[in-house]
Design a protein around this motif. Sequence first.
Motif, PDB file in Angstrom:
ATOM      1  N   UNK A 157      49.682  -9.731  64.547  1.00 30.02           N
ATOM      2  CA  UNK A 157      50.790  -9.887  63.614  1.00 30.02           C
ATOM      3  C   UNK A 157      51.889  -8.912  63.997  1.00 30.02           C
ATOM      4  N   UNK A 158      53.128  -9.357  63.876  1.00 29.12           N
ATOM      5  CA  UNK A 158      54.285  -8.518  64.171  1.00 29.12           C
ATOM      6  C   UNK A 158      55.188  -8.476  62.951  1.00 29.12           C
ATOM      7  N   UNK A 159      55.987  -7.398  62.855  1.00 28.81           N
ATOM      8  CA  UNK A 159      56.871  -7.231  61.702  1.00 28.81           C
ATOM      9  C   UNK A 159      57.855  -6.113  62.005  1.00 28.81           C
ATOM     10  N   UNK A 160      58.736  -5.841  61.022  1.00 29.97           N
ATOM     11  CA  UNK A 160      59.666  -4.723  61.152  1.00 29.97           C
ATOM     12  C   UNK A 160      59.030  -3.409  60.714  1.00 29.97           C
ATOM     13  N   UNK A 161      58.149  -3.481  59.715  1.00 31.15           N
ATOM     14  CA  UNK A 161      57.526  -2.273  59.163  1.00 31.15           C
ATOM     15  C   UNK A 161      56.023  -2.495  59.001  1.00 31.15           C
ATOM     16  N   UNK A 162      55.281  -1.401  59.137  1.00 26.09           N
ATOM     17  CA  UNK A 162      53.819  -1.469  59.031  1.00 26.09           C
ATOM     18  C   UNK A 162      53.306  -0.254  58.280  1.00 26.09           C
ATOM     19  N   UNK A 163      52.389  -0.487  57.354  1.00 26.57           N
ATOM     20  CA  UNK A 163      51.695   0.581  56.630  1.00 26.57           C
ATOM     21  C   UNK A 163      50.226   0.189  56.571  1.00 26.57           C
ATOM     22  N   UNK A 164      49.397   0.891  57.347  1.00 28.69           N
ATOM     23  CA  UNK A 164      47.989   0.498  57.475  1.00 28.69           C
ATOM     24  C   UNK A 164      47.082   1.659  57.105  1.00 28.69           C
ATOM     25  N   UNK A 165      45.976   1.320  56.439  1.00 33.04           N
ATOM     26  CA  UNK A 165      44.923   2.284  56.122  1.00 33.04           C
ATOM     27  C   UNK A 165      43.666   1.864  56.883  1.00 33.04           C
TER      28      UNK A 165
ATOM     29  N   UNK B 188      51.630 -18.012  61.526  1.00 31.17           N
ATOM     30  CA  UNK B 188      52.158 -17.834  60.176  1.00 31.17           C
ATOM     31  C   UNK B 188      53.385 -16.933  60.233  1.00 31.17           C
ATOM     32  N   UNK B 189      54.334 -17.184  59.345  1.00 33.65           N
ATOM     33  CA  UNK B 189      55.511 -16.346  59.201  1.00 33.65           C
ATOM     34  C   UNK B 189      55.716 -16.044  57.725  1.00 33.65           C
ATOM     35  N   UNK B 190      56.314 -14.885  57.444  1.00 35.92           N
ATOM     36  CA  UNK B 190      56.569 -14.492  56.057  1.00 35.92           C
ATOM     37  C   UNK B 190      57.467 -13.265  56.073  1.00 35.92           C
ATOM     38  N   UNK B 191      57.936 -12.889  54.892  1.00 30.18           N
ATOM     39  CA  UNK B 191      58.689 -11.647  54.755  1.00 30.18           C
ATOM     40  C   UNK B 191      57.757 -10.458  54.525  1.00 30.18           C
ATOM     41  N   UNK B 192      56.536 -10.748  54.015  1.00 33.21           N
ATOM     42  CA  UNK B 192      55.598  -9.673  53.710  1.00 33.21           C
ATOM     43  C   UNK B 192      54.179 -10.181  53.902  1.00 33.21           C
TER      44      UNK B 192
ATOM     45  N   UNK C 288      60.230  -9.994  58.669  1.00 34.76           N
ATOM     46  CA  UNK C 288      60.031 -10.882  59.819  1.00 34.76           C
ATOM     47  C   UNK C 288      58.584 -10.870  60.313  1.00 34.76           C
ATOM     48  N   UNK C 289      57.664 -11.086  59.402  1.00 35.48           N
ATOM     49  CA  UNK C 289      56.239 -11.074  59.749  1.00 35.48           C
ATOM     50  C   UNK C 289      55.885 -12.363  60.493  1.00 35.48           C
ATOM     51  N   UNK C 290      55.220 -12.208  61.624  1.00 32.37           N
ATOM     52  CA  UNK C 290      54.705 -13.342  62.404  1.00 32.37           C
ATOM     53  C   UNK C 290      53.238 -13.059  62.701  1.00 32.37           C
ATOM     54  N   UNK C 291      52.374 -14.012  62.394  1.00 26.11           N
ATOM     55  CA  UNK C 291      50.929 -13.832  62.557  1.00 26.11           C
ATOM     56  C   UNK C 291      50.382 -14.909  63.474  1.00 26.11           C
ATOM     57  N   UNK C 292      49.547 -14.486  64.407  1.00 24.57           N
ATOM     58  CA  UNK C 292      48.833 -15.406  65.291  1.00 24.57           C
ATOM     59  C   UNK C 292      47.343 -15.162  65.137  1.00 24.57           C
ATOM     60  N   UNK C 293      46.587 -16.244  64.877  1.00 26.19           N
ATOM     61  CA  UNK C 293      45.125 -16.179  64.819  1.00 26.19           C
ATOM     62  C   UNK C 293      44.559 -17.160  65.831  1.00 26.19           C
ATOM     63  N   UNK C 294      43.745 -16.649  66.737  1.00 29.13           N
ATOM     64  CA  UNK C 294      43.061 -17.512  67.695  1.00 29.13           C
ATOM     65  C   UNK C 294      41.568 -17.424  67.416  1.00 29.13           C
TER      66      UNK C 294
END
Length: 815
Positions: A448-456, A517-521, A488-494
């Motif tokens: 998944x790609x985006x402009x911002x990321x916050x991960x735990x 998949x695409x989304x704003x969040x 600008x979230x873009x998700x790829x699942x294979x």
Amino acid sequence: MQVTIERVRRWLVVIALAVLVLLGAVFGYARYRAHRFLTRLPKQLGIDVTSETNGFTWSQSVKGKTLFTIHAAKAIQRHDGKTTLHDVVIILYGRTVDEQHKERTDRIYGNEFEYDQPNGVIRAVGEVHIDLQAPGATDPHAAVAAARRAGSQDESQEHDVIHVRTSGLVFLQKLGVAATDEPLDFHANGVDGDARGADYDSDTGVLILRKDVKLRSTRPGSESATVFANRAELDRLQHKAVFNVAHFQSPERNLTADNVFLDLRDNGSPQHARAEGHVVMIGQDGSRVETPHAETNLSENNQPQFLKMIDGVRYTSETAASESRAVQVKFNKFGRAETADLSGSVRGNETSVVEKRSVSADHVNLHFSSVGKGPASLREIKATGAAQVTTTPLATPKGSGPASTVLSADTLVADLDGEGKLAHITHLTGEGHTAMEQTLADGGLRKSTSDHLDAHLSAPSKVLPANAGPKKPAKQEIPLESAVQTGNVVILDRQMPAPAKKPKSSSAATAATESHATAARAEFDGPTDRVVLTGSPRIDSGGTNIVADRIGLNRSTGDADATGNVKGSYASEPGRDPMHVLAASAEFHHAASSASFFGVNGGNARLWQGSSMVEAPVIDLDQKTQTLHAHTDHIDAKNTVHTSLLNQVSSGPPKASATVKPRPANGGVTRIVASDLLYRGDLPQPTAVFSGGARVQNGDGIIVSDVVTATMKPAADKTTPQAGAMMAGAVDHIVAEGAVHLQQTGRSGTGSRLTYDVAEGDYVLSGTPDAPPHVTDAQHGQVTGASLLFHAGDDSVVIVAAPGKRVRAETRVKR
């Protein structure tokens, strides 16, 4: 010959003179022998003395400045022109003024020196001492007494004094240089050392230790350290020291380098060090740093305060390795690292007992924490410029769970917890072109790609034992606890296909499936492996497109759910229209290739393909079996399923006769209202079964019955289901069963079964022996028989009698 008195007198005078000459010669020779004997006697006795003086002092000055002064308790002038000096102190003032010490003086002292005044050479006989930067002494006796007092180590521990002890020292008066080839030892303000051979220039104040240099720190309260070098040079005026082929040892670290340059404080302790050429630093824990150039600032107790390395830095330890172009490290007062800045193609990796992690970026900043003199623990990693952090759990059984997690961004900040080998990343934030990628053990991929990321990232739930091996894998670790990506979230699942238990052939292997998949969040939940998309989310998978206000996706199973303004489309076979869906919410099941669409608040879900359409509170769609089920979840609800089907057009010539009227246009669409619809597209001739009470309406009339079956036009190959043609075919014929009611213009009928040929507009109405079909129209009145055949728009009715029975017709006559 006549002898006369006069001649005798002359002879006597001549003889007397001869005797005098002979006596003079005899006495002269005796005196010569005596003088020669007395002259050679001291040498024969080992004595070469011409004079002896007590309290000898001699100075040399240039332009009114005294360069050096020689004091001796006794001076013995020897015959060979040399002077033997006893209890000597040589005070050297030098020609160069030290800005820090205007009265700088050095002194050389010993028990005996040989002074060759014509050649300006003073040579020490036996042990000799040198005090560099010693106080001046104008009184020769005071100088001698000071020198004797300084002979002991305790007395020589003066501030700014370097005390040297050696032998074989030669002082060249004209050059102001003292040198020795013999071993020497020295000490100064907490530093002891020894070497072999030295040169000292009194004018410049430079001391050179030629080889086998060894220094030891003995200053109380400072870190004990030892320095080895092939050669050392001390410039006291510039407060600098240079060590060639140096090796620094301490309990905390070791350092080796081709050359080490030191800047010294007034007390002689190092405050700045610069190492050049093959610099290697080894820590107490065995960690190793290699670089061509390094420099550091040192505290009063020899602890590093700042370290800078450039032109390529490589770090290795038991569990980690890194490389970069430059590194800058700041230390606390205990010499423990507080921050480290790595720049220029930074690459690093580390292995704990729970995970492997690697970092790459243009620049990396590390923050450490420590308690007192305890070890420093890494607490934060900030990477900028194509930053990437990869974590791989060590406790993942083969074939399950994420094999690795890669997080990248323009800027990444990672927080760590745990000590030593148990340290692990707990929180990570990214800004700009962020990406989160998980490679699964079975070869699948989640990215998944985006402009911002916050991960735990999850804390390790199990510590691997030291002897853990592959035969006993520890509990599976899922590194991603939760994450939020925005912008600008873009998700790829294979997803990789499940391995077949008994594959028939290699060609039967199923290919991997991909979904986008695409989304704003996007909100990720690690334990459930679920992601929730908001902000105009969209999913594309295998020809299926879904948009909604909110979409939830299980990344392990591929299942999804959508709520709010759900819109979907399914690609069908080539040449056919895609299938579209509108709903308030939906559920998608990836493995079964099925989906359920729901209406809300009395509304219906809507599905259409071409001119065919279905509306219902619930629409279940199964692409794998090519079935569609439209229904309601409420038991009491009736007639909630609304369907529109395209009518089949007749392929033959229109029927025309004197008694058959042309068929009116029926609008080309059949509309059916029922409580339940089951469509099967897996049959050679797809069917749609409407139950729970159905009402069929088109231009030919209205049919009401308990069950209605609409059969679609058969495929060209009747043995092949119309894959992907869900509800896309035209209605070939309709069969109504149960309590059938037919209503047409000017005609109505009842029966238990009705067959309707849509293309031709022909009806066949039948019943049971006890309840035969019954038709009433304006022209014929009431007609009853075993079956009734009539054509849409035609006044004629064909009555077929049941075997052994008569038909019955009641005709109305106009009055």
